[in-house]
Design an enzyme around this catalytic site. Structure first.
Site, PDB file in Angstrom:
ATOM      1  N   ALA A  86       1.123  -1.683  -0.256  1.00 22.67           N
ATOM      2  CA  ALA A  86      -0.058  -0.531  -0.226  1.00 22.67           C
ATOM      3  C   ALA A  86       0.701   0.871  -0.044  1.00 22.67           C
ATOM      4  O   ALA A  86       1.749   1.530   1.033  1.00 22.67           O
ATOM      5  CB  ALA A  86      -0.808  -0.049   1.291  1.00 22.67           C
ATOM      6  N   MET A  87       0.648   1.713  -0.886  1.00 24.86           N
ATOM      7  CA  MET A  87       1.795   3.324  -1.565  1.00 24.86           C
ATOM      8  C   MET A  87       0.589   4.477  -2.290  1.00 24.86           C
ATOM      9  O   MET A  87       0.891   5.242  -1.173  1.00 24.86           O
ATOM     10  CB  MET A  87       3.015   2.507  -2.355  1.00 24.86           C
ATOM     11  CG  MET A  87       4.213   1.858  -1.771  1.00 24.86           C
ATOM     12  SD  MET A  87       5.650   1.960  -3.348  1.00 24.86           S
ATOM     13  CE  MET A  87       4.929   0.740  -4.333  1.00 24.86           C
ATOM     14  N   ILE A  97      -5.356  -0.288  -4.458  1.00 27.35           N
ATOM     15  CA  ILE A  97      -4.313  -0.906  -3.438  1.00 27.35           C
ATOM     16  C   ILE A  97      -4.862  -2.599  -4.554  1.00 27.35           C
ATOM     17  O   ILE A  97      -6.194  -2.925  -4.431  1.00 27.35           O
ATOM     18  CB  ILE A  97      -4.964  -1.454  -2.438  1.00 27.35           C
ATOM     19  CG1 ILE A  97      -3.755   0.216  -1.902  1.00 27.35           C
ATOM     20  CG2 ILE A  97      -3.164  -2.493  -1.932  1.00 27.35           C
ATOM     21  CD1 ILE A  97      -3.172   1.353  -2.113  1.00 27.35           C
ATOM     22  N   GLU A 155      10.174  -4.363 -10.093  1.00 30.90           N
ATOM     23  CA  GLU A 155       8.445  -3.986 -10.511  1.00 30.90           C
ATOM     24  C   GLU A 155       8.792  -3.403 -11.662  1.00 30.90           C
ATOM     25  O   GLU A 155       6.958  -3.846 -12.830  1.00 30.90           O
ATOM     26  CB  GLU A 155       7.834  -2.711  -9.437  1.00 30.90           C
ATOM     27  CG  GLU A 155       6.747  -2.115  -9.869  1.00 30.90           C
ATOM     28  CD  GLU A 155       6.102  -1.545  -8.748  1.00 30.90           C
ATOM     29  OE1 GLU A 155       4.865  -1.318  -9.263  1.00 30.90           O
ATOM     30  OE2 GLU A 155       6.495  -0.966  -7.964  1.00 30.90           O
ATOM     31  N   GLN A 158      -3.117  -5.529 -48.016  1.00 26.28           N
ATOM     32  CA  GLN A 158      -2.154  -4.562 -48.305  1.00 26.28           C
ATOM     33  C   GLN A 158      -1.739  -3.962 -46.883  1.00 26.28           C
ATOM     34  O   GLN A 158      -0.841  -3.995 -46.132  1.00 26.28           O
ATOM     35  CB  GLN A 158      -1.958  -3.696 -49.299  1.00 26.28           C
ATOM     36  CG  GLN A 158      -0.198  -3.626 -49.295  1.00 26.28           C
ATOM     37  CD  GLN A 158      -0.005  -3.049 -50.112  1.00 26.28           C
ATOM     38  OE1 GLN A 158       0.013  -1.158 -50.269  1.00 26.28           O
ATOM     39  NE2 GLN A 158       1.081  -3.107 -51.378  1.00 26.28           N
ATOM     40  N   HIS A 176     -10.727  -5.840 -35.837  1.00 27.56           N
ATOM     41  CA  HIS A 176     -11.859  -6.565 -35.486  1.00 27.56           C
ATOM     42  C   HIS A 176     -13.411  -6.107 -36.080  1.00 27.56           C
ATOM     43  O   HIS A 176     -14.083  -6.535 -36.019  1.00 27.56           O
ATOM     44  CB  HIS A 176     -11.487  -7.198 -34.180  1.00 27.56           C
ATOM     45  CG  HIS A 176     -10.840  -8.384 -33.721  1.00 27.56           C
ATOM     46  ND1 HIS A 176      -9.749  -8.180 -33.367  1.00 27.56           N
ATOM     47  CD2 HIS A 176     -11.707  -8.876 -33.002  1.00 27.56           C
ATOM     48  CE1 HIS A 176      -9.493  -9.471 -33.227  1.00 27.56           C
ATOM     49  NE2 HIS A 176     -10.380 -10.494 -33.418  1.00 27.56           N
ATOM     50  N   GLY A 228       4.486   3.791 -12.791  1.00 29.65           N
ATOM     51  CA  GLY A 228       5.285   4.722 -13.215  1.00 29.65           C
ATOM     52  C   GLY A 228       4.338   5.198 -13.928  1.00 29.65           C
ATOM     53  O   GLY A 228       5.018   4.239 -15.038  1.00 29.65           O
TER      54      GLY A 228
END
Length: 386
Positions: A123-124, A156, A241, A278, A337, A363
């Protein structure tokens, strides 16, 4: 050829079977519920797929080779199960105990983390402090034999499932925006509360919550690392991370490429296959090359990390470009699609909405550019190829 050992190839095959049998068939159920059943963590732990690096005395394999986690991330994504944040538990949060925890903490927490009985979160982020952790408002007051934790966290991951949360807070009474402490908050502690499972536009099976700390009494034995060095401890884990993130981005981009390739080879437009056009060939050829080049860089980063040389700048480059290439492929895939791509029954629609978060978490792309740009114009600048 990519460089994996024979044991790692066997591990990949076994983990792929586990996902196909135990996780993938239930993903729609988990998306509807907004959370992956805790039982999945336990099943993965029972088969040795949850944590690889802990020593055998804690129940792990004792192998810190990041390629095992790379395999887990790639196969989880390939199987359409990327919303199950097992790597957050296993390789992002868990190593805090190895790197800055003490032996008592490792013995107390790691065995049940390895088996999946205990689920982890960190938890930051706060409502007013995202990429800039110095804006954190949560506080921890030193009471001698314990801390008093106050504040709130938001967005979180694993927020509902988590039994143990590593929470960052500024030390009360110290006039230094970087003087933080990391505290181990356990489920059931008085004053520790969770908000509702937040609704998101993507990543629907991944539980995300607000956490609230109201005069939570944290015993001193739950202090992780050195008080006052919490900010440094968090920064030490950022390179890995971002490596975790970029591995997922490449796997997601390749999955988007594969489902799009299959679709355009079957879709008829003006009397011929869409793949014969193409424009389709040019666009897909470009993305195939970009994804392959990205994968080579990521595999290089994994090798550098295994040797202990991954730094913030190298990781920022991969995180930045990886998330951009993933988004480019997801967007192209949905475009090719056509109207079908906007329908939830087609996998590309989920890849598209899930990928939008990649340029924000761990980040943002803007922060990554700032990190790389700052290095480019520093006196110590040097290309990693030199």
């Amino acid at each position: 050829m990519r460089k994996f050992t024979e044991e790692q190839h066997m591990f990949r095959d076994a983990y792929r079977r586990f996902l196909a049998e135990q996780v993938a068939p239930r993903m729609d159920e988990f998306r509807e519920a907004g959370i992956v059943d805790r039982e999945i963590f336990k099943k993965a732990g029972d088969q040795g797929f949850l944590m690889i690096w802990p020593d055998e005395k804690y129940g792990g394999m004792g192998d810190d080779d990041f390629r095992y986690e790379q395999i887990i991330i790639e196969e989880t994504t390939r199987a359409g199960c990327a919303e199950w944040y097992n790597t957050l538990h296993s390789r992002l949060v868990g190593p805090y105990f190895k790197n800055i925890g003490n032996e008592e903490q490792r013995e107390r927490f790691l065995p049940k983390c390895v088996t999946g009985e205990t689920i982890l979160a960190v938890a930051m982020t706060e409502p007013g402090a995202g990429s800039d952790l110095s804006g954190m408002k949560s506080t921890a007051k030193d009471m001698g034999d314990h801390w008093i934790l106050n504040g709130s966290k938001t967005y979180i991951s694993n927020g509902i499932n988590a039994d143990v949360v590593i929470a960052a807070a500024k030390i009360d009474g110290i006039d230094d925006k970087h003087a933080m402490v990391l505290l181990i908050v356990e489920r059931g502690m008085e004053g520790f509360e969770r908000g509702q499972n937040l609704e998101k536009i993507g990543l629907h099976a991944q539980d995300t919550a607000e956490l609230f700390f109201n005069d939570v009494k944290i015993p001193k034995e739950n202090t992780l690392g050195t008080p006052g060095k919490g900010f440094v401890h968090l920064m030490e884990g950022l390179a890995e991370e971002r490596l975790i993130a970029m591995v997922g981005y490449a796997a997601s981009a390749r999955r988007a490429f594969d489902v799009t390739r299959e679709f355009v080879m079957e879709r008829d437009v003006f009397g011929k296959k869409l793949s014969d056009m193409q424009n389709t060939q040019f666009k897909m050829a470009e993305m195939d090359a970009k994804i392959d080049m990205l994968q080579v860089y990521i595999d290089h980063c994994v090798e550098v990390h295994n040797q202990g040389g991954l730094n913030a700048n190298i990781a920022a480059k991969g995180k930045m470009l990886g998330s951009e290439i993933e988004w480019e492929m997801a967007d192209l895939g949905l475009q090719l699609h056509g109207g079908a791509g906007y329908m939830r029954e087609y996998e590309i629609s989920r890849i598209f909405t899930d990928a939008r978060m990649s340029r924000i978490y761990a980040g943002s792309s803007e922060i990554m550019r700032y990190i790389v740009g700052r290095d480019v114009f520093s006196q110590k600048y040097q290309s990693i190829l030199e």
